[in-house]
Design a protein around this motif. Structure first.
Motif, mmCIF file in Angstrom:
data_model
loop_
_atom_site.group_PDB
_atom_site.id
_atom_site.type_symbol
_atom_site.label_atom_id
_atom_site.label_comp_id
_atom_site.label_asym_id
_atom_site.label_seq_id
_atom_site.Cartn_x
_atom_site.Cartn_y
_atom_site.Cartn_z
ATOM 1 N N TRP A 213 17.077 113.943 87.136
ATOM 2 C CA TRP A 213 18.215 113.890 87.929
ATOM 3 C C TRP A 213 18.195 112.593 88.788
ATOM 4 O O TRP A 213 16.867 112.306 89.251
ATOM 5 C CB TRP A 213 18.351 115.152 88.712
ATOM 6 N N GLU A 214 19.445 111.990 89.184
ATOM 7 C CA GLU A 214 19.313 110.836 89.771
ATOM 8 C C GLU A 214 19.444 110.696 91.464
ATOM 9 O O GLU A 214 18.420 110.378 91.995
ATOM 10 C CB GLU A 214 20.497 109.900 89.508
ATOM 11 N N ILE A 215 20.330 111.585 92.003
ATOM 12 C CA ILE A 215 20.176 111.842 93.304
ATOM 13 C C ILE A 215 20.096 113.432 93.718
ATOM 14 O O ILE A 215 21.349 113.895 93.171
ATOM 15 C CB ILE A 215 21.449 110.980 94.073
ATOM 16 N N HIS A 216 19.308 113.835 94.324
ATOM 17 C CA HIS A 216 19.107 115.262 94.256
ATOM 18 C C HIS A 216 18.922 115.624 95.867
ATOM 19 O O HIS A 216 17.610 115.887 96.136
ATOM 20 C CB HIS A 216 18.125 115.723 93.430
ATOM 21 N N PRO A 217 19.661 115.608 96.758
ATOM 22 C CA PRO A 217 19.404 116.105 98.172
ATOM 23 C C PRO A 217 19.139 117.667 98.000
ATOM 24 O O PRO A 217 19.971 118.358 97.499
ATOM 25 C CB PRO A 217 20.646 115.818 98.795
ATOM 26 N N VAL A 218 18.219 118.235 98.540
ATOM 27 C CA VAL A 218 18.214 119.617 98.781
ATOM 28 C C VAL A 218 17.642 119.991 100.219
ATOM 29 O O VAL A 218 16.939 119.297 100.960
ATOM 30 C CB VAL A 218 16.768 119.917 97.985
ATOM 31 N N ASN B 278 19.924 114.022 82.638
ATOM 32 C CA ASN B 278 20.153 113.079 83.440
ATOM 33 C C ASN B 278 21.293 113.111 84.428
ATOM 34 O O ASN B 278 22.192 112.736 84.212
ATOM 35 C CB ASN B 278 20.137 111.796 83.089
ATOM 36 N N ASP B 279 21.241 114.343 85.191
ATOM 37 C CA ASP B 279 22.416 114.621 86.114
ATOM 38 C C ASP B 279 22.582 113.432 87.120
ATOM 39 O O ASP B 279 21.874 112.732 87.342
ATOM 40 C CB ASP B 279 22.323 115.787 86.980
ATOM 41 N N GLY B 280 23.944 113.105 87.291
ATOM 42 C CA GLY B 280 24.290 112.092 88.221
ATOM 43 C C GLY B 280 23.824 112.308 89.624
ATOM 44 O O GLY B 280 22.773 111.723 90.358
#
Length: 467
Positions: free
Chosen positions: A239-244, A263-265
């Motif tokens: 995954w590219e951008i993954h705020p948790v 490859n989620d965006g």
């Protein structure tokens, strides 16, 4: 240069400051909440100080390992009270970059961060989530944990350098280089899933050297006031951008071009107050996927994703343009999508809601307005509780209040595929002023309650639904 910005004041309450009650969001007029959210989510402010990585020995020759130089620049910037860690023109080879509070990593035009293909460059392990389950695994390429006022900005390029020989084969997909005998993530996933199901402490779920979970690209974890702006992201491992577990997150003017496996965006997970705007996404999986943890771990953490605005984006490839789930166990509420352009020869779904009786959770108060779709290979709206595991679990998914307005679709398989359970119907699906062109098949609807079609057409003719 990013310049000065005003930091938002995050709220520690269950409902962010400025939010309206849930009942307001469930009304068709809930768009006033989106406007309030747009005003509330402000980028952080950074002092007007620069810390060029070249001052610390980084060289833009594409060969010199700049990991330590970037680390020292980040540490000095943080110690000085914040500012901009600047990456000038050139190609900088690096391993994991860990951001600290009040630091803007600014990648200038003509600059490229080229991330190592050596898994050892992403050790020691850090707290992360893999497919919605917490564990300690390889560090994401750009990572922050428990920080405040952080950013990745600039007109430069972030290059993960993943391909059919590095990172992507771990997906287990032959299309992306996997062959029998090559290690893959499925060698580890059953063990992590069992640990979560049986309540093994997260500190004991360690998947570093000798394991095969691909790292995500940018992952702020438990952070407040996050800005990702302007950069181009290519060739990500996953995954590219993954705020948790973040709050006050702004992602804008980002270009993602990474058609690799899973490859989620952009995947906000268990986040609150998120704005995504003016992004162009060509992804190998879902373009924007809103998540909230998976199964036992999702119930343990029990934090929804809520108050999310997506606007003025171009979403082109591959599965869902806007997806909720499938890691949806903690729930998703108050999502607003407007003025987006969707579609392409390889894009499957417009709005894709993925849950069932194994995942459970809820998706409610989802609003779309002003969406233009060129072509989809499947449905504009898909929500099928029988997808995947079917009705084989003991959870009851809840999907309700989906309000869709002013949508134009050139071509798709269907307008709607909505299949709820008899014990848990999909409730309150409304379409208003929507025009569909060429549809290959009629809609498929099961256990849908409160469907409203107001001025919805197919090739200029009103759509009539058969039971």
């Amino acid at each position: 240069m990013t310049g000065e910005r005003t930091a938002a004041a995050p709220s520690d309450s269950a409902v962010p400051s400025g939010s309206a009650p849930l009942s307001d969001a469930s009304a068709p007029s809930g768009w006033h909440l989106a406007d309030a959210l747009r005003e509330r989510v402000a980028p952080p402010r950074f002092p007007d100080r620069e810390f060029p990585v070249t001052r610390y020995g980084a060289r833009g020759d594409g060969r010199t390992d700049c990991t330590e130089a970037i680390r020292r620049a980040v540490a000095d910037c943080h110690a000085a009270g914040g500012g901009h860690v600047t990456v000038p023109r050139g190609t900088y080879a690096t391993g994991a970059i860990h951001l600290l509070s009040n630091v803007d990593l600014h990648v200038e035009a003509g600059a490229r961060l080229a991330f190592s293909r050596d898994p050892a460059a992403y050790l020691p392990v850090v707290l992360s989530r893999f497919q919605g389950v917490e564990c300690y695994a390889y560090s994401p390429f750009i990572y922050a944990h428990g920080q405040e006022n952080i950013a990745v900005t600039g007109a430069g390029t972030l290059d993960g350098r993943a391909d059919e020989t590095h990172w992507w084969p771990w997906s287990g997909q032959e299309e992306f280089g996997w062959r029998p005998g090559i290690p893959q993530q499925e060698d580890d996933w059953p063990a992590l899933w069992r640990q979560a199901e049986y309540g093994v402490p997260v500190t004991e779920r360690v998947y570093g050297a000798g394991h095969w979970f691909r790292p995500n690209f940018i992952e702020p974890y438990g952070c407040r006031n996050v800005l990702i702006e302007g950069v181009t992201i290519i060739r990500s491992p996953m995954w590219e951008i993954h705020p948790v577990l973040c709050s006050n997150v702004l992602v804008q003017d980002v270009v993602i071009d990474s058609p690799g496996p899973n490859n989620d965006g952009i995947d906000p997970e268990s986040c609150r107050d998120v704005v995504i705007r003016r992004c162009t996404i060509n992804a190998g999986d879902d373009c924007i996927a809103i998540k909230s943890g998976r199964e036992a771990d999702g119930r343990r953490v029990n934090v929804p994703s809520e108050n999310i605005l997506i606007e003025d984006c171009d979403l082109r490839h591959r599965y869902g343009a806007i997806t909720l789930g499938s890691d949806l166990t903690g729930g998703v509420r108050n999502v607003f999508v407007r003025n987006c352009r969707i579609g392409g020869p390889g894009l499957y779904f417009g709005l894709y809601i993925k849950t069932n009786s194994v995942r459970g959770g809820f998706a409610e108060n989802i609003h779309l307005d002003g969406i233009t779709v060129s072509n989809l290979t499947k449905e504009f709206v898909t929500c099928d509780f029988f997808r995947g595991e079917g009705d084989s679990g003991d959870q009851t998914p809840v999907v309700r209040n989906i309000d869709i307005r002013n949508v134009t679709v050139g071509r798709a398989r269907r307008a709607l595929l909505a299949r709820g359970y008899e014990r848990s119907r999909i409730e309150g699906l409304r379409l208003t002023d929507c025009a569909f062109g060429e549809l290959a098949e009629g809609d498929r609807l099961e256990n849908v309650e409160g469907l409203v079609l107001d001025n919805v057409t197919r090739n200029g003719e009103p759509i009539a639904h058969e039971p």
